[in-house]
Design a protein around this motif. Structure first.
Motif, PDB file in Angstrom:
ATOM      1  N   PHE A 164       0.853  -1.193   0.000  1.00 39.65           N
ATOM      2  CA  PHE A 164       0.000   0.000   0.000  1.00 39.65           C
ATOM      3  C   PHE A 164       0.895   1.252   0.000  1.00 39.65           C
ATOM      4  N   PRO A 165       1.473   1.576  -1.157  1.00 33.66           N
ATOM      5  CA  PRO A 165       2.458   2.677  -1.219  1.00 33.66           C
ATOM      6  C   PRO A 165       1.908   4.025  -0.741  1.00 33.66           C
ATOM      7  N   ASN A 166       0.589   4.210  -0.834  1.00 32.96           N
ATOM      8  CA  ASN A 166       0.013   5.505  -0.444  1.00 32.96           C
ATOM      9  C   ASN A 166      -0.519   5.526   0.988  1.00 32.96           C
ATOM     10  N   ALA A 167      -0.290   4.452   1.714  1.00 33.11           N
ATOM     11  CA  ALA A 167      -0.779   4.386   3.095  1.00 33.11           C
ATOM     12  C   ALA A 167      -0.007   5.368   3.983  1.00 33.11           C
ATOM     13  N   GLU A 168      -0.683   5.807   5.036  1.00 31.66           N
ATOM     14  CA  GLU A 168      -0.065   6.695   6.024  1.00 31.66           C
ATOM     15  C   GLU A 168       0.196   5.873   7.286  1.00 31.66           C
ATOM     16  N   PHE A 169       1.387   6.026   7.850  1.00 38.09           N
ATOM     17  CA  PHE A 169       1.790   5.221   9.001  1.00 38.09           C
ATOM     18  C   PHE A 169       2.063   6.110  10.219  1.00 38.09           C
ATOM     19  N   LEU A 170       1.698   5.601  11.387  1.00 41.41           N
ATOM     20  CA  LEU A 170       2.060   6.259  12.639  1.00 41.41           C
ATOM     21  C   LEU A 170       2.396   5.188  13.666  1.00 41.41           C
ATOM     22  N   PHE A 171       3.566   5.333  14.286  1.00 35.98           N
ATOM     23  CA  PHE A 171       3.968   4.456  15.388  1.00 35.98           C
ATOM     24  C   PHE A 171       3.670   5.143  16.714  1.00 35.98           C
ATOM     25  N   VAL A 172       3.391   4.349  17.720  1.00 32.08           N
ATOM     26  CA  VAL A 172       3.233   4.861  19.081  1.00 32.08           C
ATOM     27  C   VAL A 172       4.142   4.035  19.985  1.00 32.08           C
ATOM     28  N   GLY A 173       4.999   4.724  20.735  1.00 34.01           N
ATOM     29  CA  GLY A 173       5.954   4.036  21.602  1.00 34.01           C
ATOM     30  C   GLY A 173       5.940   4.598  23.003  1.00 34.01           C
ATOM     31  N   ALA A 174       6.874   4.138  23.807  1.00 35.82           N
ATOM     32  CA  ALA A 174       7.036   4.651  25.170  1.00 35.82           C
ATOM     33  C   ALA A 174       8.111   5.726  25.159  1.00 35.82           C
ATOM     34  N   LYS A 175       7.785   6.878  25.752  1.00 34.98           N
ATOM     35  CA  LYS A 175       8.758   7.976  25.823  1.00 34.98           C
ATOM     36  C   LYS A 175      10.051   7.476  26.473  1.00 34.98           C
ATOM     37  N   ASP A 176      11.169   7.985  25.981  1.00 42.86           N
ATOM     38  CA  ASP A 176      12.491   7.687  26.540  1.00 42.86           C
ATOM     39  C   ASP A 176      12.960   6.256  26.296  1.00 42.86           C
ATOM     40  N   ARG A 177      12.249   5.484  25.446  1.00 41.57           N
ATOM     41  CA  ARG A 177      12.727   4.147  25.106  1.00 41.57           C
ATOM     42  C   ARG A 177      13.307   4.162  23.699  1.00 41.57           C
ATOM     43  N   MET A 178      13.992   3.079  23.324  1.00 42.98           N
ATOM     44  CA  MET A 178      14.792   3.093  22.104  1.00 42.98           C
ATOM     45  C   MET A 178      13.956   3.256  20.831  1.00 42.98           C
ATOM     46  N   GLU A 179      12.641   2.948  20.892  1.00 46.64           N
ATOM     47  CA  GLU A 179      11.818   3.117  19.685  1.00 46.64           C
ATOM     48  C   GLU A 179      11.735   4.573  19.235  1.00 46.64           C
ATOM     49  N   MET A 180      11.892   5.513  20.183  1.00 42.51           N
ATOM     50  CA  MET A 180      11.814   6.932  19.836  1.00 42.51           C
ATOM     51  C   MET A 180      12.982   7.352  18.937  1.00 42.51           C
ATOM     52  N   GLU A 181      14.026   6.523  18.926  1.00 40.83           N
ATOM     53  CA  GLU A 181      15.183   6.770  18.052  1.00 40.83           C
ATOM     54  C   GLU A 181      15.143   5.866  16.816  1.00 40.83           C
ATOM     55  N   LYS A 182      14.850   4.579  17.032  1.00 38.04           N
ATOM     56  CA  LYS A 182      14.954   3.597  15.945  1.00 38.04           C
ATOM     57  C   LYS A 182      13.855   3.745  14.894  1.00 38.04           C
ATOM     58  N   VAL A 183      12.636   4.097  15.309  1.00 37.95           N
ATOM     59  CA  VAL A 183      11.533   4.213  14.351  1.00 37.95           C
ATOM     60  C   VAL A 183      11.757   5.385  13.380  1.00 37.95           C
ATOM     61  N   PRO A 184      12.096   6.596  13.868  1.00 36.31           N
ATOM     62  CA  PRO A 184      12.398   7.675  12.914  1.00 36.31           C
ATOM     63  C   PRO A 184      13.573   7.338  11.988  1.00 36.31           C
ATOM     64  N   GLU A 185      14.566   6.597  12.504  1.00 43.47           N
ATOM     65  CA  GLU A 185      15.687   6.174  11.660  1.00 43.47           C
ATOM     66  C   GLU A 185      15.197   5.303  10.501  1.00 43.47           C
ATOM     67  N   ALA A 186      14.112   4.550  10.744  1.00 39.22           N
ATOM     68  CA  ALA A 186      13.542   3.688   9.702  1.00 39.22           C
ATOM     69  C   ALA A 186      12.596   4.450   8.780  1.00 39.22           C
ATOM     70  N   GLY A 187      12.378   5.747   9.071  1.00 38.70           N
ATOM     71  CA  GLY A 187      11.592   6.589   8.169  1.00 38.70           C
ATOM     72  C   GLY A 187      10.130   6.756   8.537  1.00 38.70           C
ATOM     73  N   TYR A 188       9.775   6.446   9.794  1.00 41.22           N
ATOM     74  CA  TYR A 188       8.378   6.543  10.202  1.00 41.22           C
ATOM     75  C   TYR A 188       8.193   7.547  11.343  1.00 41.22           C
ATOM     76  N   ALA A 189       7.012   8.159  11.359  1.00 39.69           N
ATOM     77  CA  ALA A 189       6.662   9.087  12.441  1.00 39.69           C
ATOM     78  C   ALA A 189       6.292   8.297  13.691  1.00 39.69           C
ATOM     79  N   ILE A 190       6.579   8.878  14.860  1.00 40.71           N
ATOM     80  CA  ILE A 190       6.245   8.200  16.112  1.00 40.71           C
ATOM     81  C   ILE A 190       5.816   9.210  17.169  1.00 40.71           C
ATOM     82  N   LYS A 191       4.855   8.813  17.986  1.00 41.71           N
ATOM     83  CA  LYS A 191       4.450   9.601  19.152  1.00 41.71           C
ATOM     84  C   LYS A 191       4.707   8.768  20.397  1.00 41.71           C
ATOM     85  N   GLY A 192       5.074   9.445  21.485  1.00 38.77           N
ATOM     86  CA  GLY A 192       5.435   8.735  22.704  1.00 38.77           C
ATOM     87  C   GLY A 192       4.389   8.840  23.800  1.00 38.77           C
ATOM     88  N   LEU A 193       4.199   7.749  24.538  1.00 39.57           N
ATOM     89  CA  LEU A 193       3.325   7.736  25.707  1.00 39.57           C
ATOM     90  C   LEU A 193       4.178   7.662  26.967  1.00 39.57           C
TER      91      LEU A 193
END
Length: 361
Positions: free
Chosen positions: A28-57
């Motif tokens: 689905f090339p036109n799909a929009e993606f959003l990740f949700v992670g835990a603030k201050d955990r490694m996903e807040m760094e690794k997900v943007p590195e992979a090219g995706y937006a992320i919000k932290g809880l």
């Protein structure tokens, strides 16, 4: 189409979520993606590195030992549920996907409660508490091991395996290039030591203590000691036949170079090792929920596809077991062949097939 994903805390939850997102993006090339992670955990760094937006809880797990931080847990749960509702209301996802970890609990709970099609992926042979709590609410549960009916409703389970990096599928063709990359000696067997992204204190202590022993075994070592321990152990990179790394960016080359692997038994590592088909000595971490690393390792060991040494037995058993393995080309071949038969190479595609079915419903 809008797709929301949540998983984090460790690489074992983050990388499967990213792999699933990458496969969905292909379909689905036109799909929009959003990740949700835990603030201050490694996903807040690794997900943007992979090219995706992320919000932290603002969320974390309960400490198993007595800790004043546990007093904050109820407030974190309430805060995360409120923020998850806010995120879902604003993003309006068509589907929610959880791969485990603290943040996926509030997000998938809210999504499923609002009637959004929801799927979780359980990496381990012993289900995590977050996924056990979510099982009644979601429509589909993708698993990597048999016997998960004791945790989840049987009619929701699909055995897919764990998503792994696609560059590991043909490592046999990369051996020569990989040995040149690491400047390894062709005549010496190579030991690859993996302690996870943060590192393993006990495995690092073992390798440091056994460096002279490895020298007598004529072994060269690629030692991934982890982020927490690199400053302490990097001095050994000056030692003959030892290379120390904080993190291995070319895992395909690391696996391709290896003749024997020593590894923790996190779900992602176990799935990768099944695909690469190398003889493995698992040293499971005893400091994880429900001792699930030992259960992951035993699911392989019971099929005569790997060896295991518990941390408490390392001093007594390690040299004897390693010596036997390094001396027996036949045993190495047997373990490598057996573990490869357990690989589920199409896991990511199979999970995304299930996602597609839910979307179409």
């Amino acid at each position: 189409m809008k797709i929301i994903l949540s998983g984090g805390g460790t690489g074992g939850h983050i990388y499967p979520a990213i792999a699933i997102a990458n496969e969905l993006k292909l379909r689905f090339p036109n799909a929009e993606f959003l990740f949700v992670g835990a603030k201050d955990r490694m996903e807040m760094e690794k997900v943007p590195e992979a090219g995706y937006a992320i919000k932290g809880l603002w969320i974390s797990g309960i400490q198993r030992k007595l800790s004043t931080r546990n007093l904050l847990f109820p407030f974190k749960v309430l805060s995360s549920l409120w923020n998850a509702r806010r995120i879902i209301k604003a993003f309006k996802p068509d589907i929610a996907i959880g791969t485990g970890g603290f943040a996926s609990g509030p997000l998938l709970h809210v999504a499923a409660s609002k009637g959004i099609p929801s799927l979780i992926q359980e990496q381990n042979s012993f289900a995590g508490i977050t996924n056990k709590l979510l099982a009644k609410k979601v429509q589909k549960i993708c698993v990597a091991y048999d016997g998960l009916e004791r945790f989840f409703p049987k009619d929701k389970i699909v055995k897919t395996g764990n998503p792994v990096r696609q560059d590991l599928l043909n490592i046999d063709t990369k051996t020569e290039e990989a040995k040149r990359f690491f400047k390894l000696k062709k005549a010496k067997p190579t030991l690859l030591v993996l302690g996870g992204s943060l590192g393993s204190r006990r495995i690092n202590q073992l390798i440091e203590k056994k460096l002279d022993f490895f020298d007598t075994q004529n072994v060269q070592i690629i030692w991934q000691c982890g982020k927490l321990y690199y400053e302490q152990y990097k001095i050994y990179s000056n030692t003959k036949n030892v290379q120390v790394y904080e993190f291995l960016n070319h895992m395909d080359f690391a696996y391709a170079s290896a003749d024997i692997v020593i590894s923790r038994a996190g779900a992602g590592s176990v799935s990768e090792l099944c695909i690469v088909g190398k003889p493995v000595i698992f040293i499971p971490s005893p400091n994880v929920a429900e001792d699930h690393q030992t259960k992951n390792a035993m699911a392989i060991v019971n099929k005569d596809a790997a060896m295991i040494i518990k941390e408490e037995d390392l001093d007594a058993d390690f040299e004897n077991k390693f010596s036997q393995l390094i001396a027996s080309a036949e045993k190495q071949k047997q373990l490598g062949n057996n573990i490869k038969t357990l690989a589920l190479v199409d896991a990511t595609k199979d999970i995304v097939d299930e996602v597609e079915k839910l979307i179409k419903k």
